[in-house]
Design a protein around this motif. Structure first.
Motif, mmCIF file in Angstrom:
data_model
loop_
_atom_site.group_PDB
_atom_site.id
_atom_site.type_symbol
_atom_site.label_atom_id
_atom_site.label_comp_id
_atom_site.label_asym_id
_atom_site.label_seq_id
_atom_site.Cartn_x
_atom_site.Cartn_y
_atom_site.Cartn_z
ATOM 1 N N LYS A 94 -12.917 13.801 -7.625
ATOM 2 C CA LYS A 94 -13.800 12.679 -7.984
ATOM 3 C C LYS A 94 -13.103 11.707 -8.943
ATOM 4 O O LYS A 94 -13.264 10.492 -8.828
ATOM 5 N N ASP A 95 -12.331 12.250 -9.878
ATOM 6 C CA ASP A 95 -11.647 11.378 -10.834
ATOM 7 C C ASP A 95 -10.501 10.607 -10.188
ATOM 8 O O ASP A 95 -10.213 9.471 -10.580
ATOM 9 N N ILE A 96 -9.854 11.171 -9.192
ATOM 10 C CA ILE A 96 -8.823 10.430 -8.452
ATOM 11 C C ILE A 96 -9.460 9.242 -7.742
ATOM 12 O O ILE A 96 -8.944 8.122 -7.794
ATOM 13 N N ILE A 97 -10.589 9.470 -7.099
ATOM 14 C CA ILE A 97 -11.301 8.380 -6.410
ATOM 15 C C ILE A 97 -11.768 7.339 -7.428
ATOM 16 O O ILE A 97 -11.617 6.126 -7.213
ATOM 17 N N TYR A 98 -12.316 7.799 -8.531
ATOM 18 C CA TYR A 98 -12.759 6.893 -9.592
ATOM 19 C C TYR A 98 -11.597 6.041 -10.101
ATOM 20 O O TYR A 98 -11.726 4.821 -10.255
ATOM 21 N N ASN A 99 -10.445 6.677 -10.354
ATOM 22 C CA ASN A 99 -9.275 5.939 -10.832
ATOM 23 C C ASN A 99 -8.785 4.940 -9.799
ATOM 24 O O ASN A 99 -8.331 3.846 -10.152
ATOM 25 N N ALA A 100 -8.880 5.290 -8.526
ATOM 26 C CA ALA A 100 -8.498 4.341 -7.469
ATOM 27 C C ALA A 100 -9.400 3.107 -7.537
ATOM 28 O O ALA A 100 -8.921 1.974 -7.400
ATOM 29 N N ARG A 101 -10.668 3.315 -7.774
ATOM 30 C CA ARG A 101 -11.608 2.179 -7.893
ATOM 31 C C ARG A 101 -11.275 1.307 -9.104
ATOM 32 O O ARG A 101 -11.358 0.081 -9.042
ATOM 33 N N GLN A 102 -10.883 1.964 -10.203
ATOM 34 C CA GLN A 102 -10.462 1.207 -11.389
ATOM 35 C C GLN A 102 -9.217 0.371 -11.071
ATOM 36 O O GLN A 102 -9.119 -0.787 -11.473
ATOM 37 N N LEU A 103 -8.276 0.970 -10.355
ATOM 38 C CA LEU A 103 -7.046 0.251 -9.997
ATOM 39 C C LEU A 103 -7.336 -0.932 -9.083
ATOM 40 O O LEU A 103 -6.721 -1.998 -9.230
ATOM 41 N N VAL A 104 -8.259 -0.768 -8.154
ATOM 42 C CA VAL A 104 -8.624 -1.882 -7.269
ATOM 43 C C VAL A 104 -9.169 -3.036 -8.097
ATOM 44 O O VAL A 104 -8.839 -4.207 -7.847
ATOM 45 N N LYS A 105 -9.968 -2.726 -9.104
ATOM 46 C CA LYS A 105 -10.485 -3.777 -10.000
ATOM 47 C C LYS A 105 -9.336 -4.467 -10.732
ATOM 48 O O LYS A 105 -9.323 -5.684 -10.888
ATOM 49 N N TRP A 106 -8.373 -3.663 -11.203
ATOM 50 C CA TRP A 106 -7.211 -4.232 -11.883
ATOM 51 C C TRP A 106 -6.440 -5.156 -10.948
ATOM 52 O O TRP A 106 -6.065 -6.259 -11.322
ATOM 53 N N HIS A 107 -6.202 -4.684 -9.734
ATOM 54 C CA HIS A 107 -5.445 -5.487 -8.774
ATOM 55 C C HIS A 107 -6.170 -6.797 -8.476
ATOM 56 O O HIS A 107 -5.534 -7.850 -8.379
ATOM 57 N N ALA A 108 -7.484 -6.739 -8.353
ATOM 58 C CA ALA A 108 -8.273 -7.949 -8.106
ATOM 59 C C ALA A 108 -8.148 -8.940 -9.266
ATOM 60 O O ALA A 108 -8.221 -10.157 -9.072
ATOM 61 N N ALA A 109 -7.921 -8.403 -10.461
ATOM 62 C CA ALA A 109 -7.755 -9.239 -11.655
ATOM 63 C C ALA A 109 -6.287 -9.620 -11.883
ATOM 64 O O ALA A 109 -5.948 -10.242 -12.891
ATOM 65 N N GLY A 110 -5.409 -9.229 -10.958
ATOM 66 C CA GLY A 110 -3.991 -9.587 -11.073
ATOM 67 C C GLY A 110 -3.174 -8.640 -11.929
ATOM 68 O O GLY A 110 -2.027 -8.929 -12.275
ATOM 69 N N LYS A 111 -3.744 -7.478 -12.289
ATOM 70 C CA LYS A 111 -3.026 -6.496 -13.107
ATOM 71 C C LYS A 111 -2.485 -5.383 -12.224
ATOM 72 O O LYS A 111 -3.085 -5.060 -11.204
ATOM 73 N N THR A 112 -1.383 -4.802 -12.641
ATOM 74 C CA THR A 112 -0.866 -3.616 -11.958
ATOM 75 C C THR A 112 -0.690 -2.494 -12.981
ATOM 76 O O THR A 112 -0.470 -2.758 -14.167
#
Length: 187
Positions: A94-112
């Motif tokens: 569940k935390d891997i999936i959650y972290n993937a969702r956080q990363l998608v938000k970062w990518h949408a904001a131009g962060k890596t």
């Protein structure tokens, strides 16, 4: 060739990982997410166990494509919990999936994640050469700082020991032993 103690007299997967991946600087976002996932899964287990299941993890977690993992739902969690080829730990999954969702938000904001992590070391690997495995720390002030920052940014299952191993895997920390003849930074 002399290797770090943990990679000597082991199987081919460990030797290959040590010689060609561990401590090799990367800025590939997919690879960074893969290593984050594997380090999270490794918590409380041996790295050998994770490497033995790595191919299965790649299949189970859509080749670690962040956007795909971020779309996993309860059916995917159930599928993963029934997959004998991976480590079946509900919290980790569940935390891997959650972290993937956080990363998608970062990518949408131009962060890596890569730019974020490498900024902690001014984009230069930190090279440590410890005399023995007993002197290699499980966590450092850097991993504590990064862990705290990642938690504040909303990531889960990123304690300082996991982060320490992750930073080593990414080549941000190069913690090969003094006696190890593998030197990625001079290649």
């Amino acid at each position: 060739m002399t290797r770090c103690d943990w990679a000597e007299n082991t199987n081919e997967l460990m030797t290959h990982y040590h010689d060609y991946e561990w401590g090799v600087p990367t800025t590939d976002e997919r690879e960074t997410f893969e290593l984050m996932t594997l380090e999270m899964m490794q918590a409380g287990l041996s790295w050998q166990t994770v490497l033995n299941k790595r191919a299965n993890f790649k299949t189970a977690f859509a080749n670690f494509e962040v956007e795909k993992v971020a779309q996993f739902d309860d059916n995917d969690v159930a599928r993963l919990l029934n997959d004998a080829g991976i480590i079946r730990n509900r919290l980790k999954i569940k935390d891997i999936i959650y972290n993937a969702r956080q990363l998608v938000k970062w990518h949408a904001a131009g962060k890596t994640m890569n730019a974020y992590l490498w900024a902690f070391v001014d984009d230069k690997p930190v090279v440590n050469r410890y005399p023995s495995m007993a002197e290699v720390p499980a966590q450092t002030p850097l991993s504590q700082q990064v862990s705290k920052a990642l938690k504040k940014a909303g990531f889960k299952f990123v304690g300082p020991t996991i982060v320490q191993s992750w930073l080593e895997a990414l080549g941000i920390l190069d913690d090969h032993l003094v006696t190890c003849t593998v030197n990625h930074l001079s290649e």
